[in-house]
Design a protein around this motif. Structure first.
Motif, PDB file in Angstrom:
ATOM      1  N   LYS A 123       4.893  -0.656   5.439  1.00 53.39           N
ATOM      2  CA  LYS A 123       3.584  -1.267   5.256  1.00 53.39           C
ATOM      3  C   LYS A 123       2.683  -0.178   4.700  1.00 53.39           C
ATOM      4  N   ALA A 125      -1.285   1.181   3.391  1.00 55.05           N
ATOM      5  CA  ALA A 125      -2.730   0.975   3.519  1.00 55.05           C
ATOM      6  C   ALA A 125      -3.473   2.169   2.954  1.00 55.05           C
ATOM      7  N   LYS A 142      -5.113  -2.580  -4.224  1.00 59.50           N
ATOM      8  CA  LYS A 142      -4.335  -3.763  -3.840  1.00 59.50           C
ATOM      9  C   LYS A 142      -3.386  -4.194  -4.947  1.00 59.50           C
ATOM     10  N   ASP A 147      -0.874  -2.730   0.677  1.00 57.80           N
ATOM     11  CA  ASP A 147      -1.011  -4.024   1.346  1.00 57.80           C
ATOM     12  C   ASP A 147      -2.433  -4.245   1.835  1.00 57.80           C
ATOM     13  N   TYR A 148      -3.100  -3.160   2.213  1.00 59.41           N
ATOM     14  CA  TYR A 148      -4.441  -3.253   2.788  1.00 59.41           C
ATOM     15  C   TYR A 148      -5.326  -2.175   2.183  1.00 59.41           C
ATOM     16  N   GLN A 149      -6.586  -2.531   1.933  1.00 57.49           N
ATOM     17  CA  GLN A 149      -7.554  -1.576   1.361  1.00 57.49           C
ATOM     18  C   GLN A 149      -8.898  -1.728   2.050  1.00 57.49           C
ATOM     19  N   TYR A 150      -9.536  -0.576   2.317  1.00 57.34           N
ATOM     20  CA  TYR A 150     -10.895  -0.567   2.863  1.00 57.34           C
ATOM     21  C   TYR A 150     -11.565   0.728   2.448  1.00 57.34           C
ATOM     22  N   ARG A 172     -13.288  -4.337   1.110  1.00 57.16           N
ATOM     23  CA  ARG A 172     -12.096  -4.564   1.926  1.00 57.16           C
ATOM     24  C   ARG A 172     -11.256  -5.616   1.223  1.00 57.16           C
ATOM     25  N   ASP A 173     -10.037  -5.224   0.881  1.00 58.68           N
ATOM     26  CA  ASP A 173      -9.114  -6.122   0.195  1.00 58.68           C
ATOM     27  C   ASP A 173      -9.772  -6.822  -0.991  1.00 58.68           C
ATOM     28  N   TYR A 194      -6.293  -0.118  12.441  1.00 52.43           N
ATOM     29  CA  TYR A 194      -5.058  -0.346  11.696  1.00 52.43           C
ATOM     30  C   TYR A 194      -3.848   0.139  12.501  1.00 52.43           C
TER      31      TYR A 194
END
Length: 484
Positions: A123, A125, A142, A147-150, A172-173, A194
């Motif tokens: 996974k 991020a 992304k 998979d995840y962005q912030y 975020r995403d 997370y």
């Protein structure tokens, strides 16, 4: 007697599943932490006497403390090197950073670290600063394997409003986020959240890229108050920024411990370049003309933006209980080495990558063995280049008037004694190597982009809103200048 199909499947699964489980357990979680413009000596483990960094120091004390960890001299190039395992001159990101008014980004044909690790079952991020393309969503994290962005797409922003010149740069995403809080605390809290959400059976790669302690120099008052003993007000605030950074790294480590993941998590920490020493590279949100720039690179000359050691040799450490010996690691490591090293640890294939400049340095990191690297390419640009071979370092400025510096870093790590006049053969040899690399280099996208702006201005054409590459997207990040 031959096995029936059900019997065969039972035997096959019993033989395969334990191996598969063992392989999964062998894949470490990776928490990769990058600070922004942090001075080499502004951490305790490198000798800071006025700024305390107990959590970072604990990672260094229990793991590998690097003395020759190299990055690119500015933000975007270093982050590109980490994501690709290739020197930025290969794909045009070797010069400066990506300005907010520009439409280019990291070449989408590059196979990035998160894409590689994701294929290996991770996974992925990113929490924090990206700065590898913002004008078109095809460049966003992304779309590049996360998979995840912030966090911020560009990276120089007000720590409390999360904006630059009034325009939000906080997502975020892919969606803009309006929230209150100091960015360092928000990034740390999101990283903890997370980690708490992770399944111990599936490995994860968390790229935690703080924007601290980059300009503007801002910190919560409680952190500034910790350093009343520091007389200079800018240094006092800068110290508070680092203290907050250190506290949040401590919270991340504590979350890993509480979740039971610490023993199977590799943590790497370093700065993206040396601390700022030249006002030219301080960014566009801070007027540093009336202050003393607070960063301390210790014995190393110059800082961010320069090809001297102060701009490219950074504070760095790595920690993984039971896997990395506690020691000072003297071998040369460059940011491009991280990709092949992490890919090997993760059992990930790099066959989709373009030819890597990085080499696997795990034995150097974990056991302090001699580095397989004998050469460092600091940078290759049309107007300058720098190269290290063994202990010899050459800095060649090709713009008129040209200049050449040659140093023996083993004897002169502070680069005080230019040996070029007495070593013409060595200079010629290293210039030949740089010239050969320059023939392989892509044109710097920053210079191409800025030339377009110059040509428009020369012909009297105004820069329209659409010229920044964002088109009509109302969620575009801010238009920030080139100095961050």
């Amino acid at each position: 007697m031959p096995l029936t199909i059900p019997q065969f499947l039972t035997v096959f699964l019993c033989s395969v599943l334990p191996v598969t489980s063992a392989q999964a357990a062998d894949k470490p979680n990776i928490v990769y932490i990058v600070a922004d413009d942090l001075g080499w000596k502004d951490v305790g483990f490198n000798g800071s006497t006025d700024i305390q960094t107990p959590n970072i120091d604990a990672l260094a004390a229990g793991g590998a403390k690097f003395t020759q960890f190299y990055v690119q001299p500015m933000c975007t190039p270093t982050r590109a090197a980490l994501m690709t395992g290739r020197y930025p001159f290969r794909y045009g990101l070797q010069t400066a950073v990506i300005p907010s008014v520009s439409g280019y980004g990291l070449d989408t044909s590059e196979w990035l670290m998160p894409q590689c690790l994701k294929e290996a079952g991770y996974k992925t991020a990113i929490i924090g600063k990206w700065h590898l393309g913002h004008a078109d969503k095809k460049y966003w994290p992304k779309q590049r394997g996360f998979d995840y962005q912030y966090g911020a797409m560009i990276g120089e922003l007000d720590y409390f409003t999360h904006s630059e010149h009034g325009v939000l740069d906080w997502f975020r995403d892919n969606a803009p986020v309006h929230e209150k809080g100091y960015t360092t605390n928000l990034l740390g809290a999101d990283a903890v959240k997370y980690i708490n959400a992770q399944d111990a059976k599936k490995p994860f790669y968390l790229y935690l890229a703080f924007n601290a302690p980059h300009t503007p120099y801002q910190a919560p008052q409680e952190y500034i108050d910790r350093y009343k003993n520091i007389e200079d007000p800018t240094r006092r605030t800068y110290a508070g920024m680092i203290a907050c950074l250190d506290d949040n790294i401590g919270r991340v480590v504590a979350a890993l411990d509480k979740k039971g993941l610490r023993d199977n998590t590799l943590i790497v920490f370093h700065s993206d370049n040396g601390g700022t020493r030249n006002a030219m590279f301080a960014g566009v949100m801070a007027d540093v003309s009336k202050i003393k720039i607070p960063c301390d690179n210790g014995p190393y000359h110059e800082g961010k933006g320069s090809l001297f050691e102060g701009g490219t040799r950074v504070c760095a450490c790595a920690n993984w209980p039971g896997h990395i010996q506690a020691r000072t690691v003297e071998g040369m490591i460059h940011a491009v080495d991280i990709y092949p090293t992490l890919a090997a640890l993760a059992g990930a294939s790099t066959t989709k990558c373009k030819p890597l400049d990085g080499v696997n340095v795990w034995d150097t990191i974990a056991e302090g063995k001699p580095s397989p690297r004998s050469e460092i390419v600091y940078n290759v640009e049309p107007f300058r280049g720098a190269l290290r071979q063994g202990d010899w370092k050459l800095i060649w400025r090709s713009m008129l008037p040209t200049s050449v510096d040659l140093y023996n870093l083993a004897e002169d790590p502070s680069e005080k004694n230019n040996l070029a006049p007495a070593n013409a053969d060595k200079v010629a040899e290293m210039q030949k190597r740089l010239d050969a690399l320059a023939k392989e280099a892509a044109k710097p996208l920053f210079l191409v982009d800025q030339m377009k702006v110059v040509m428009k201005n020369m012909h009297g054409e105004p820069l329209m809103p659409g010229d920044d590459g964002f088109g009509d997207d109302d969620n575009r990040p801010p238009k920030i200048g080139a100095g961050h």
